[in-house]
Structures are given as C-alpha cells and as structure tokens.
Design an enzyme around this catalytic site. Structure first.
Site, PDB file in Angstrom:
ATOM      1  N   SER A  92       0.839  -1.210   0.000  1.00 20.77           N
ATOM      2  CA  SER A  92       0.000   0.000   0.000  1.00 20.77           C
ATOM      3  C   SER A  92       0.867   1.251   0.000  1.00 20.77           C
ATOM      4  CB  SER A  92      -0.900   0.024   1.243  1.00 20.77           C
ATOM      5  OG  SER A  92      -1.679  -1.141   1.311  1.00 20.77           O
ATOM      6  N   ASP A 137       1.760  -8.734  10.970  1.00 19.86           N
ATOM      7  CA  ASP A 137       3.006  -9.515  10.884  1.00 19.86           C
ATOM      8  C   ASP A 137       4.214  -8.770  11.429  1.00 19.86           C
ATOM      9  OD1 ASP A 137       1.634 -11.552   9.697  1.00 19.86           O
ATOM     10  OD2 ASP A 137       2.159 -10.991   7.645  1.00 19.86           O
ATOM     11  N   HIS A 267      -7.262 -16.672  10.722  1.00 23.04           N
ATOM     12  CA  HIS A 267      -7.705 -15.278  10.791  1.00 23.04           C
ATOM     13  C   HIS A 267      -8.203 -14.840  12.165  1.00 23.04           C
ATOM     14  CE1 HIS A 267      -7.098 -15.328   6.511  1.00 23.04           C
ATOM     15  NE2 HIS A 267      -7.296 -14.016   6.499  1.00 23.04           N
ATOM     16  N   THR A 482       5.960  -3.009  38.537  1.00 25.51           N
ATOM     17  CA  THR A 482       4.845  -2.457  39.302  1.00 25.51           C
ATOM     18  C   THR A 482       3.781  -1.935  38.351  1.00 25.51           C
ATOM     19  OG1 THR A 482       4.162  -0.614  40.721  1.00 25.51           O
ATOM     20  CG2 THR A 482       6.199  -0.299  39.504  1.00 25.51           C
ATOM     21  N   SER A 484       2.033   0.574  38.839  1.00 25.57           N
ATOM     22  CA  SER A 484       2.012   2.040  38.922  1.00 25.57           C
ATOM     23  C   SER A 484       2.961   2.713  37.929  1.00 25.57           C
ATOM     24  CB  SER A 484       2.375   2.488  40.342  1.00 25.57           C
ATOM     25  OG  SER A 484       1.508   1.918  41.289  1.00 25.57           O
ATOM     26  N   ASN A 485       3.973   1.993  37.450  1.00 22.95           N
ATOM     27  CA  ASN A 485       4.983   2.535  36.532  1.00 22.95           C
ATOM     28  C   ASN A 485       5.609   3.820  37.099  1.00 22.95           C
ATOM     29  OD1 ASN A 485       6.532   2.452  34.174  1.00 22.95           O
ATOM     30  ND2 ASN A 485       5.149   3.797  33.075  1.00 22.95           N
ATOM     31  N   GLY A 528      -2.318   3.425  41.070  1.00 23.97           N
ATOM     32  CA  GLY A 528      -1.093   4.094  40.657  1.00 23.97           C
ATOM     33  C   GLY A 528      -0.451   4.945  41.726  1.00 23.97           C
ATOM     34  N   GLY A 529      -1.039   4.972  42.950  1.00 21.96           N
ATOM     35  CA  GLY A 529      -0.480   5.845  43.988  1.00 21.96           C
ATOM     36  C   GLY A 529      -0.602   7.291  43.531  1.00 21.96           C
ATOM     37  N   ARG A 609     -22.475   7.595  37.201  1.00 22.15           N
ATOM     38  CA  ARG A 609     -22.176   6.336  37.875  1.00 22.15           C
ATOM     39  C   ARG A 609     -20.686   6.343  38.205  1.00 22.15           C
ATOM     40  NH1 ARG A 609     -26.858   6.408  37.629  1.00 22.15           N
ATOM     41  NH2 ARG A 609     -28.362   4.804  36.981  1.00 22.15           N
TER      42      ARG A 609
END
Length: 749
Positions: A92, A137, A267, A482, A484-485, A528-529, A609
């Site tokens: 493409s 791929d 597929h 973790t 949290s990163n 995540g603190g 909510r």
C-alpha cells in the site's frame, strides 16, 4: 487501525483542515463518488474498541495501472485534497509513493484530456503523502511495532494459555501455527512469551539435521508434561522447502510416539478488540501523521511515521520499503544472519534472547558465583517471566541461582533456597545488619531485586549501607515491576501494560453499558499511587473526556470546565462521558466529591455512575508485552551482573562499591540502559514516590484534543525525519550511501 483513523480525523479537524474518509482503500480512491466522504468529529466516536477498520479496505488492481491512478487523481483534485494519509503494509505504501511521484504528470494528462482546468491543476500542484504501517506480521522495517501486531499477539497468547492447560493435563505435544508468511515476528515473540521448546521462522531456518535435534530436545523436556512448538506459516528449511505444522506432527509421532496435536490459528489473529498498546500507538501515529502532512513541502520525501522504543519517529518511506525488500532478498539468497539484522534491533534482540533461553546447556565448569533473586512489594503480572529468564540465564552462565523468600525480611532471616521467590513489602533499613550476615552466610555475590518503588528504595538503602557493611559491596540490579509505573530510571515497568489492558477493557464494557441508556457519565478510579500513568494512558486508550492526575494540577475552574464540556457533548450524537481519576490525584477532590459534583451539575442533563477498580488491576494473566519485556529484562540483568562481577573481582574476592555497581535496569527512549541508583536520587520525588519528570505527560494534550478540548498542542518535540540504520550488513553500493552512523542510543543498545 480505527484508533489511527480517529486520531487523524480529530487532529485534522482541530488544525482547521477538512478531513475525508476514503472507503474501501485504493478502490474507493479510484471509484470516487460516495466512497470519498467528509468526516465529522462524531463520525469517529465509539470506534476505538472495534477491530479492523470501519472505513473498509480492499485489494485494488485498478490502482496498479496508470489509468486507475489518473482516475484517483481526478477525484482528489475535484475535492481539493492534496494530503493523503495511507494506513497499510509495504504494498500500500509503495503504491502511495508511486502515486506521489507521478502526480505532476497525471495532472498534465488530466488537463490535456480536459477533465480539470489549469486553475484546478495549479491549486493541487503537489501531493503530500504520509504512511502509517498497519500489519499484524510486524514485517515493515524501520518501526519496532506496526499497528495491529500487539493485538494479534494477544489473540495468540490467549490460545497458547488455553492450550497449555489441556497439554499439561494430557501430557501432549502441541504444535501451533501462527501467521507470518514472510516474517517470523509473531512466532518468535510467542515462543519467547510462552517458553516454547522450538520455533520455526522464515528468517532463520533450522540447521540441516534439525529433525533429530528437535526429537532429542522434546525427549529431554518430557519431564515437564508440556511440549509446545511454534511455527510461522512461512517456515522453511535451508533448501527452501516449506515446513508445515502437519509435517512436524508426523515427525514427532513417528520418531517419538508422542500424542501430538496441531492448531492453525488463521484469521483469529486479525480480529478481536485492539489492545491498549495498539490504541495508543494508533492514536500517537495519527497525530504525528497530521503534523508530518502539515509540515511537508514539495522537497520533503514521502515519510512513514513509526515507533522506536517509546519515541515517535519519521522515516523516508522508500528507505523503509527498500530495507523490507532487502530482507526478502537476503532470505532468497540464504543470507540468514543478514535477514535477522535487517529486521531491526528489536527483532535481533528477541532472536538472541530466545536462543539463549531455549537452548539450555549448562557449562561443564561452574562459576562458583551465587546470584540471589528477591521480589519486593506488591505482585504484578510479568514478574514470573523476569524471574524465569534471570534463573535460566544464570544457569547458562554457570552460576548458582538462589531465591530469597519473603523479600528483605526473608533475606534478613536467611530464607534462601533454590528458586522460586516470594514477595514482601518491608524495606531493608531495619534489617540491614541481619541482611549483611545472610549475604555472608550464603556467600551471595550479587543481588537481583524485582519490584516497584519499594525495590528501588530498598536498593538505595543497601547502597547507603555499604559504608558500614562490607558484605553489601556486591553488584545489585533493580528490575522495575509495578502496575504504577513509578520507578525512576525506566519509562516502562513490568506489569503496567497488563494493568492498562485491564482498565481499558473495563472502560469498554462500562461505555457499552451506556449504549442503551443515553446521557450517562461514568467516573472511574484507577490505581497508581501518586503516579498518573495508568489514568492518562487508559484515558488515551479508552477515549476518556478527562483524566485527573497528581502531576497535572487541577482546581475547581478545571472541574467546572469539564462539566460544561460534558453538558455541550450531550447536545451532540455522542451522549455518554468517561472520566478517569487517579486514586491520589488530590486529597480534597476525591472520587466521591467528583461524583457528587458531576451528579449535581449535570442534573436534568446527564446522570452519573462511579466505579473503583481496586485490586483487579494487579491480577490477571500477563500480556504479551509484559511477558516479553520481563523476559528480556531478566536475561539482560544477569548478563550485566556476569560482566560486572568480572570487573569487581580483585585479589580473590568480590568488592563492588562504585555507584555503577548498583543500578536500575530500565527502558529509556530507545534502549535498555543501566543507571546507577545513586544518580537517580536527584530525579526522584520521595514524598510522593514518583519520578520528577515523566515522558508520558507529553501525551496528555493529545488526549484532551481527541476529547475536543480547545487547547494548544506543543509541536516543538515532534519527530524529525531520520534514516533507517543499516549496520553490520553487507549491502549494494547505492544503499550504503543512504545509511547513516548509529545514534548514541543504538550504540548503547
């Protein structure tokens, strides 16, 4: 692909451009008419969670002929379109480049034929092209990951996990065939993530006599009750003969008599809900594509936006296409090592790591080195992958691998044995003397610490204790793990991707629940603190209207603006809202407060909510990214320790007290790097347990723009055009001229 389409449309509209959908790929471009439609903001709502592409795709023979491209040019000129964004594979993108090169002559022919006027030709005198690579791929050179690859890996790993349980129950051998006619990326990463006994990929066929080697391997591994073999559909032997899953099944049954089953995924791999990684990748690429088009000049080569590490980069489209073709040529000429290298550094690292981990041949002579592994803090998905690879690499190096149970407390109490390790969230400072005695008792020569901020803090405390306790003068490495990163020294932590996918899939379900109930706003609290990584990235992946985090301060005016934004949104066709809130973003603006505020202000317009996700974010099976990342981190850590021990071994003993002998192993931009713990102290906010700067904060404006906030987007950090690095591979002379020297990051890697 839908995330990329959505981002391109919305950022295009944000910049003041008109954006058009071209339905059914190049066929729609050739046929014109209703296939080319003006896109609106609302037309790309509720599509992030859909697989495939809502604007359709089709193979087009007409576009391959000049006559077809002339029809396409006519359709674009009549609509005044001079910028084309193409999402697809190398075919493409090559077609798009051909179209761009011919553009001027196509316009001349259209004027001669009387189909367009001179004025129309002048207004559309130049066509800008930018490409985004969409291919499961991951077969396009120049990018670490193509759009769709991570989602395909999710489908494959789901099947592998399901098959693993039945294989263990029945003590069977399973052969799994995955897609990849010309590229073995899916097969290779699957094998790495699930610890397969053997993998067949087209880039590196097995050596002659592989049949006997495979049977011996399976016999050795028989004690595990489980044998898994991964085959890429394009697998072949050194002579170029195809190797199918059925061929391998017959071989195993005939030579070993094992009960063997094959599964061809087909597929299934192309469908399903896109992963959080793919949504964020598609969104980032879409933004970058629009910026590249707006900055393009007639002299700018057609570019492809891609990913290197966690950096968005722009590369000349035809350089990438050429290197992709070079891989095919290398495979045809049986230059297998070159084929692996040309696939890129990421592919090469995956291959080398798999070879090391799968072919365990412990050396005859032991190193007499004892390496201890300890897990610290809350568990997260992917820790097991890091421990497994660390232990295996250590055994290959000839080391004795020891597991410390119950974290630093266990280390103080001498709970040391052969793997596997357990967790505890106690810092070492109160046990520092006992820990030094245990290190001496078990003759531990180095320490691998796997965990989150507690692991980082614990590592720092052990380094500070070196002045008083000589036993702590051993090489140490912290592997961030973790949800949290929030560990300084690494852009990513093991476990964060799994948590992110959990949040994203939950948001999808919550948004879907509002499909039958109009005018509803959901407020979701994430973990995540004080680190807003999960809230921000989940906001980008799930299409949130706002994400409140500690690092990006907000007040009552911001809350008021967000409520007003939702009031206006309810007047459109999109009558639902999604608000994410990091658990510690603000002590006063709690989840309950925000819920009450939105409920009160939205009275009669929308109802609210709330949902607190809690500990469900820490559990679950690890994603392919976390398994692969954990595997590579574990192996790299032990290889570093081996080298470091050689450096610090003097006069018959190990003594390591320099800053670079205690490091955090982390992903920084484009490479896995080791950074001394002592140096990272300056980059740490210890009160809030987060790094002082975070790369992902630069993505927050993208989230706000995609949610239709009228804010300014800082384009100073946008990617500049780079070149495809082709090193250590013999190439024809013309290609050598295009190659440029490696960057600092690539040299480090």
């Amino acid at each position: 692909m839908n995330a990329a389409v959505r981002a391109t449309v919305r950022v295009g509209i944000y910049t003041g451009a008109k954006v058009y959908f071209v339905h059914e790929g190049y066929q729609g471009l050739v046929d014109g008419g209703d296939n080319i439609k003006l896109a609106t903001w609302e037309s790309v709502s509720m599509m992030l969670q859909l697989g495939g592409t809502v604007i359709g795709s089709a193979r087009c023979m007409d576009f391959r002929a000049r006559e077809g491209r002339m029809k396409a040019a006519l359709n674009l000129v009549k609509l005044g379109i001079t910028n084309l964004c193409v999402i697809g594979g190398d075919g493409s993108l090559t077609g798009a480049n051909q179209f761009r090169k011919e553009w001027a002559t196509l316009l001349v022919d259209l004027v001669k034929a009387g189909k367009i006027t001179d004025d129309e030709a002048r207004k559309s005198c130049h066509l800008n092209i930018v490409g985004m690579v969409g291919s499961i791929d991951n077969d396009f050179c120049g990018t670490d990951m193509t759009i769709g690859t991570d989602s395909a890996l999710h489908r494959i790993i789901e099947v592998v996990d399901a098959i693993t349980t039945t294989a263990q129950s029945h003590q069977r051998t399973f052969i799994l065939e995955v897609m990849g006619r010309h590229c073995g990326y899916l097969a290779l990463v699957t094998a790495l993530a699930c610890g397969a006994d053997w993998v067949f990929i087209p880039e590196m066929p097995p050596d002659d006599g592989w049949e006997g080697h495979l049977c011996r391997r399976l016999q050795r591994a028989r004690g595990s009750r489980l044998n898994v073999i991964i085959v890429a559909e394009g697998a072949m032997d050194r002579a170029g003969n195809p190797i199918s899953s059925e061929d391998i099944k017959k071989l195993v049954e005939k030579n070993l008599g094992f009960d063997t089953r094959t599964t061809v995924l087909g597929h299934v791999q192309r469908g399903g809900t896109p992963s959080a990684f793919d949504r964020i990748l598609g969104s980032r690429m879409g933004v970058e594509a629009v910026m590249a088009l707006l900055e393009a000049t007639p002299e700018t080569p057609a570019c492809v936006v891609s990913l290197s590490g966690n950096q968005a980069v722009r590369l000349p489209l035809m350089e990438c296409v050429q290197v992709t073709k070079d891989v095919t040529t290398a495979m045809a000429e049986k230059r297998w090592e070159d084929a692996i290298k040309l696939r890129g550094k990421s592919f090469e690292n995956n291959w080398n790591t798999y070879k090391m981990l799968a072919h365990i041949n412990p050396p005859d002579t032991k190193s007499n080195i004892n390496v201890a592994i300890v897990n610290i803090g809350a568990p997260c998905a992917g820790m097991n992958a890091a421990v497994r690879s660390a232990v295996r690499i250590g055994i290959i190096q000839g080391h004795n691998m020891l597991a410390v149970h119950d974290g630093f407390e266990g280390l103080a109490q001498g709970k040391v044995c052969t793997p596997y390790a357990l967790h505890i969230a106690v810092l070492p400072s109160e046990y520092i003397e006992e820990i030094s005695l245990t290190i001496a008792k078990f003759n531990i020569h180095s320490l691998v610490i796997i965990g989150g901020f507690e692991a980082y803090m614990g590592g720092l405390e052990l380094v500070q204790g070196r002045d008083k306790y000589e036993e702590l003068c051993i090489p140490m490495v912290v592997i961030p793990a973790t949800v949290s990163n929030n560990v300084p020294g690494s852009d990513f932590s093991i476990g964060a991707d799994t948590a992110l996918n959990t949040i994203t899939s939950t948001c999808d379900r919550i948004k879907q629940s509002a499909a039958g109930t109009k005018r509803r706003v959901f407020i979701i609290e994430t973990a995540g603190g004080y680190c807003g990584y999960l809230a921000t990235m989940a906001g980008l992946a799930a299409g949130a209207d706002a994400a409140y985090i500690y690092e990006d301060k907000f007040g009552i005016r911001d809350l008021e603006m967000n409520v007003e934004h939702l009031v206006q949104k309810m007047k459109t066709d999109v009558k639902r809202g999604l608000i994410l809130r990091n658990e510690n973003c603000n002590a006063n603006y709690t989840t309950d407060f925000i819920f009450a505020l939105y409920s009160e202000e939205g009275k009669g317009i929308f109802d609210c909510r709330k949902n607190v996700l809690g500990h469900m974010q820490q559990g679950g099976t690890p994603t392919p990214f976390d398994r692969n990342f954990g595997t590579k981190m574990g192996s790299k850590a032990v290889l570093w320790i081996t080298e470091k021990l050689k450096e610090v071994y003097r006069h018959g003993r190990i003594f390591a007290n320099t800053p670079d002998s205690a490091c955090v192993l982390g992903m920084k931009k484009r490479a896995l790097t080791f950074q001394p713990l002592a140096e990272l102290k300056e980059q740490t906010d210890f009160v809030h347990r987060i790094p002082k700067t975070s790369w992902w904060l630069k993505l927050r404006p993208i989230m706000k723009i995609l949610a239709k906030y009228n804010i300014s987007l800082d384009t100073s950090e946008h990617a500049h055009m780079e070149h495809v690095i082709k090193k250590r591979v013999s190439m024809p002379a013309p290609l050598m001229k295009k190659a440029c020297p490696p960057t600092k990051h690539e040299e480090e890697e």
